[in-house]
Design a protein around this motif. Structure first.
Motif, short mmCIF file in Angstrom:
data_model
loop_
_atom_site.label_atom_id
_atom_site.label_comp_id
_atom_site.label_asym_id
_atom_site.label_seq_id
_atom_site.Cartn_x
_atom_site.Cartn_y
_atom_site.Cartn_z
N THR A 1 53.01 67.14 77.58
CA THR A 1 51.65 67.39 77.10
C THR A 1 50.91 68.18 78.18
O THR A 1 51.49 68.50 79.23
CB THR A 1 50.92 66.09 76.77
N ASP A 2 49.65 68.47 77.95
CA ASP A 2 48.90 69.30 78.89
C ASP A 2 48.79 68.69 80.28
O ASP A 2 48.74 69.42 81.27
CB ASP A 2 47.48 69.56 78.36
N ASP B 1 58.21 70.32 74.22
CA ASP B 1 57.01 70.81 74.89
C ASP B 1 55.90 70.98 73.85
O ASP B 1 55.91 71.94 73.08
CB ASP B 1 57.28 72.12 75.62
N TRP B 2 54.96 70.06 73.83
CA TRP B 2 53.90 70.08 72.83
C TRP B 2 52.85 71.14 73.12
O TRP B 2 51.95 71.35 72.32
CB TRP B 2 53.24 68.70 72.76
N ARG B 3 52.95 71.83 74.26
CA ARG B 3 52.01 72.90 74.56
C ARG B 3 52.38 74.17 73.82
O ARG B 3 51.59 75.10 73.75
CB ARG B 3 51.99 73.16 76.07
N LYS C 1 56.81 69.09 66.88
CA LYS C 1 56.47 68.18 67.97
C LYS C 1 57.34 66.93 67.84
O LYS C 1 56.91 65.90 67.33
CB LYS C 1 54.98 67.84 67.93
#
Length: 200
Positions: free
Chosen positions: A94-95, A157-159, A164
Motif C-alpha cells: 500500500t502507499d 502492489d495496490w498502488r 488487488k
C-alpha cells in the motif's frame, strides 16, 4: 542507469547475448531480472563468476525511499514463516507499508519478537504482519478444480492499476470455478477478503 555496465557487487539487469550461435542474428535479451556479481570465488569451489539473481523488475518494491528485491523479501519472509510451519505467504503493498500475510500451518498466531526483529532488519521498509489460518491464502482444492492456472505472484502492489489480490489463490486464477457445494465457502472467503481490502 539501465543500459550501462555495473561494477562487481552492484545491482544491474541481466542482458544475455548468444555469441555461441553461428548464423543467428546477434541479439541482446533484456531479461528484466535484477542481479549482481558476487565478488570472490563461490563457496562451492567453482571458479566461474557467481551471479545472484534478486528477482524480476516487476516484483521489486520501492517504498519509503528503499528498494526491496524479491529475493530479499522471500528469504526474510520464509525464515519467519518457519515459526508457523509453512511456506505459504502473500504480500500487499500500500502507499505507506508492506502487508505480509502468512498462513499458519501449526495454529500459531503470533510471531516471536526475535523473528519480527530479524524481519524488520532484512526488509528495511514499514510492514505489518497478518497471520491467517491454513487455507486462507492458498486453497488447494480450488486450484485442482480450475482449468486455467497462471504464474504465481506473491506481491500485489495496490498502488498500481489492476486486480488487488489478497491471497495466492486469487493471484493464480482469473476467475474461480465455483460449484454448488463450494458457494458458501467462496462467499465466506470473498467477504473476508473484502473486509481486508478495506482495512489495508
Amino acid at each position: 542507469g539501465l543500459g550501462r555496465p555495473v561494477a562487481p557487487g552492484d545491482v544491474g539487469v541481466i542482458v544475455a547475448t548468444p555469441y555461441y550461435r553461428q548464423g543467428a542474428p546477434l541479439l541482446r535479451y533484456f531479461t528484466r531480472d535484477y542481479a549482481r556479481f558476487v565478488p570472490g570465488p563461490c563457496a562451492c569451489g567453482d571458479e566461474n563468476p557467481v551471479i545472484e539473481v534478486l528477482g524480476r523488475m516487476d516484483d521489486t518494491i520501492e517504498l519509503g525511499g528503499s528498494r526491496l528485491y524479491f529475493a530479499e523479501l522471500e528469504q526474510a519472509v520464509l525464515e519467519l514463516a518457519d515459526e508457523f510451519a509453512t511456506g505459504v505467504y502473500f504480500t500487499v503493498v500500500t502507499d505507506n507499508r508492506l502487508h505480509i500475510r502468512i498462513e499458519s500451518g501449526n495454529g500459531r498466531r503470533q510471531a516471536s519478537k526475535e523473528g519480527l526483529k530479524r524481519l524488520a532488519a532484512a526488509l528495511r521498509v514499514e510492514f505489518k504482519l497478518h497471520v491467517v489460518k491454513k487455507g486462507e491464502l492458498l486453497n488447494i482444492e480450488s486450484l485442482l478444480r480450475q482449468p486455467s492456472v497462471y504464474k504465481p505472484h506473491n506481491v500485489s502492489d495496490w498502488r498500481l492499476e489492476g486486480h488487488k489480490h489478497v491471497n495466492l489463490s486469487e493471484a493464480l486464477m482469473q476467475w474461480p470455478d465455483v460449484g454448488p457445494g463450494e458457494v458458501f465457502d467462496f462467499l465466506r472467503r470473498a467477504a473476508t477478503n473484502e473486509v481486508l481490502r478495506k482495512l489495508l
